[in-house]
Design a protein around this motif. Structure first.
Motif, PDB file in Angstrom:
ATOM      1  N   GLN A  40     -26.288   8.797  12.911  1.00  0.00           N
ATOM      2  CA  GLN A  40     -25.255   7.775  13.055  1.00  0.00           C
ATOM      3  C   GLN A  40     -23.866   8.389  12.865  1.00  0.00           C
ATOM      4  OE1 GLN A  40     -26.521   3.749  12.770  1.00  0.00           O
ATOM      5  NE2 GLN A  40     -27.438   5.083  14.298  1.00  0.00           N
ATOM      6  N   ASP A  50     -16.119   8.262   5.891  1.00  0.00           N
ATOM      7  CA  ASP A  50     -17.559   8.346   5.668  1.00  0.00           C
ATOM      8  C   ASP A  50     -18.094   7.097   4.972  1.00  0.00           C
ATOM      9  OD1 ASP A  50     -17.571  10.806   6.855  1.00  0.00           O
ATOM     10  OD2 ASP A  50     -17.641  11.949   4.991  1.00  0.00           O
ATOM     11  N   GLN A  51     -17.362   6.597   3.981  1.00  0.00           N
ATOM     12  CA  GLN A  51     -17.827   5.437   3.239  1.00  0.00           C
ATOM     13  C   GLN A  51     -17.890   4.203   4.129  1.00  0.00           C
ATOM     14  OE1 GLN A  51     -15.536   4.627  -0.290  1.00  0.00           O
ATOM     15  NE2 GLN A  51     -16.944   3.033  -1.019  1.00  0.00           N
ATOM     16  N   SER A  53     -18.148   4.193   7.407  1.00  0.00           N
ATOM     17  CA  SER A  53     -19.180   4.404   8.423  1.00  0.00           C
ATOM     18  C   SER A  53     -20.565   4.126   7.849  1.00  0.00           C
ATOM     19  CB  SER A  53     -19.097   5.839   8.952  1.00  0.00           C
ATOM     20  OG  SER A  53     -19.981   6.028  10.029  1.00  0.00           O
ATOM     21  N   ALA A  54     -20.801   4.583   6.612  1.00  0.00           N
ATOM     22  CA  ALA A  54     -22.093   4.356   5.973  1.00  0.00           C
ATOM     23  C   ALA A  54     -22.314   2.888   5.634  1.00  0.00           C
ATOM     24  CB  ALA A  54     -22.200   5.204   4.707  1.00  0.00           C
ATOM     25  N   PRO A 126     -29.392   4.076   9.967  1.00  0.00           N
ATOM     26  CA  PRO A 126     -30.011   5.409   9.913  1.00  0.00           C
ATOM     27  C   PRO A 126     -31.495   5.334   9.600  1.00  0.00           C
ATOM     28  CG  PRO A 126     -28.869   4.949   7.864  1.00  0.00           C
ATOM     29  CD  PRO A 126     -28.579   3.789   8.773  1.00  0.00           C
ATOM     30  N   THR A 128     -34.249   6.021   7.210  1.00  0.00           N
ATOM     31  CA  THR A 128     -34.193   6.108   5.759  1.00  0.00           C
ATOM     32  C   THR A 128     -35.443   6.759   5.179  1.00  0.00           C
ATOM     33  OG1 THR A 128     -35.229   3.950   5.420  1.00  0.00           O
ATOM     34  CG2 THR A 128     -32.839   3.982   5.736  1.00  0.00           C
TER      35      THR A 128
END
Length: 329
Positions: A40, A50-51, A53-54, A126, A128
């Motif tokens: 992703q 990043d935060q 996006s996650a 994503p 996992t």
């Protein structure tokens, strides 16, 4: 129009997807973007930290909501639990539009601000640790396929999907959901082999396919792609200082992208718009039903305990008329 970006891992597929989305936004086109890759990275390529996006909600986690909303009052679907990734719409189904507010977008889409406007971004989520050994990634993209089956887009609207790498997208019927597929290929034997495999698989389904040559350094690279790919080669892109800065998290304003690369992106948009003009809603619906019946027979009937062939509305053809009716109801 619905556009997919595919290619082998590392070809620059996600980067090209993000550049095309930025280009469309600069041209004031409404865009719904979907990150359907197992890795992703589309959010980051569009400038999200990043935060952030996650933190994008996983579409798969909201699959019950998606099914319940899309089912609507369709009498052929006895419950949301009997819907699978290929379930086609019929009379009474709710349809999605690119430019609207609905519970699916509320749950799964997030706005992303770019230099020239704002888009909606969704992500499959994503792979996992809980999935290891018990699930395949294609179960994640089922939510995307179901939404595409119920989405009516107009000629000036864009749905851009960053797909899984290689030929993995052929594990479902989703590869037929697009007006045009851009295959990103490097000037290498591996890059060309993915193109040949994709073209072979798509041959019998009328899938529109164009190749975007990436990481082209010189005339020899260009000649290699022209020889191996022929008329399917639409444009090529070479080194970009703008892209290098973007990959470091410090992109200049998009208007500073190199002129040659801006022209290449416009060629992609022109090709996409030409492909939409040839859309056949009847064939689009027919292919949807074809893959639903195959999935029903293969595993869907057993899993749901229902005859999923009965979900097919034989008189229904997806298109603007039904979208307008659904919006009015």
């Amino acid at each position: 129009m619905k556009i997919a970006f595919v290619g082998k891992g590392g070809s620059g597929k996600t980067t090209l997807s993000s550049l095309f989305i930025r280009h469309l936004t600069a041209n004031e086109a409404p865009v719904l973007a979907v990150d359907a890759d197992i890795n992703q990275h589309l959010g980051a390529a569009l400038g999200l930290e990043d935060q952030a996006s996650a933190a994008l909600p996983a579409m798969g986690a909201h699959l019950p909501l998606i099914k319940d909303y899309l089912r609507g009052t369709n009498p052929r679907i006895t419950s949301a639990e009997t819907m699978i990734k290929t379930t086609p719409p019929g009379e009474g189904s709710r349809l999605l539009r690119v430019c609207e507010d609905n519970p699916v977008y509320d749950a799964c889409a997030r706005p992303v601000s770019l230099d020239d406007g704002e888009i909606k971004l969704m992500a499959t989520g994503p792979f996992t640790e809980a999935d290891l050994g018990v699930a395949c990634y294609h179960s994640k993209v089922g939510a995307v396929e179901l939404c595409l089956n119920h989405l009516v887009d107009g000629p000036e609207e864009f749905v851009v999907i960053d797909m899984t790498a290689g030929s993995d997208s052929f594990a479902s019927g989703m590869f037929t959901r697009f007006d045009l597929t851009f295959l990103v290929a490097e000037p290498t034997r591996k890059g060309v082999s993915v193109y040949r495999q994709y073209k072979e698989y798509a041959r019998d389904f009328g899938v529109g396919l164009k190749v975007v040559g990436n990481k082209v350094r010189d005339a020899d690279d260009l000649e290699f792609l022209r020889t191996e790919i022929g008329e399917d080669l639409l444009v090529t892109l070479g080194h970009s200082d703008w892209v290098r800065a973007m990959e470091k998290g410090r992109p200049p304003r998009f208007e500073l992208l190199e002129a040659g690369n801006r022209l290449a992106l416009q060629a992609l948009q022109d090709a996409a718009e030409d492909s939409y003009a040839d859309r056949d809603w009847e064939r689009y619906t027919r292919q949807m039903v074809h893959f639903h019946l195959r999935n029903a027979e293969s595993w869907g009937n057993e899993k749901t305990g229902a005859d999923l062939a009965a979900q097919v509305d034989p008189t229904f053809v997806l298109g603007e008329r039904y979208a307008e009716a659904a919006s009015a109801s």
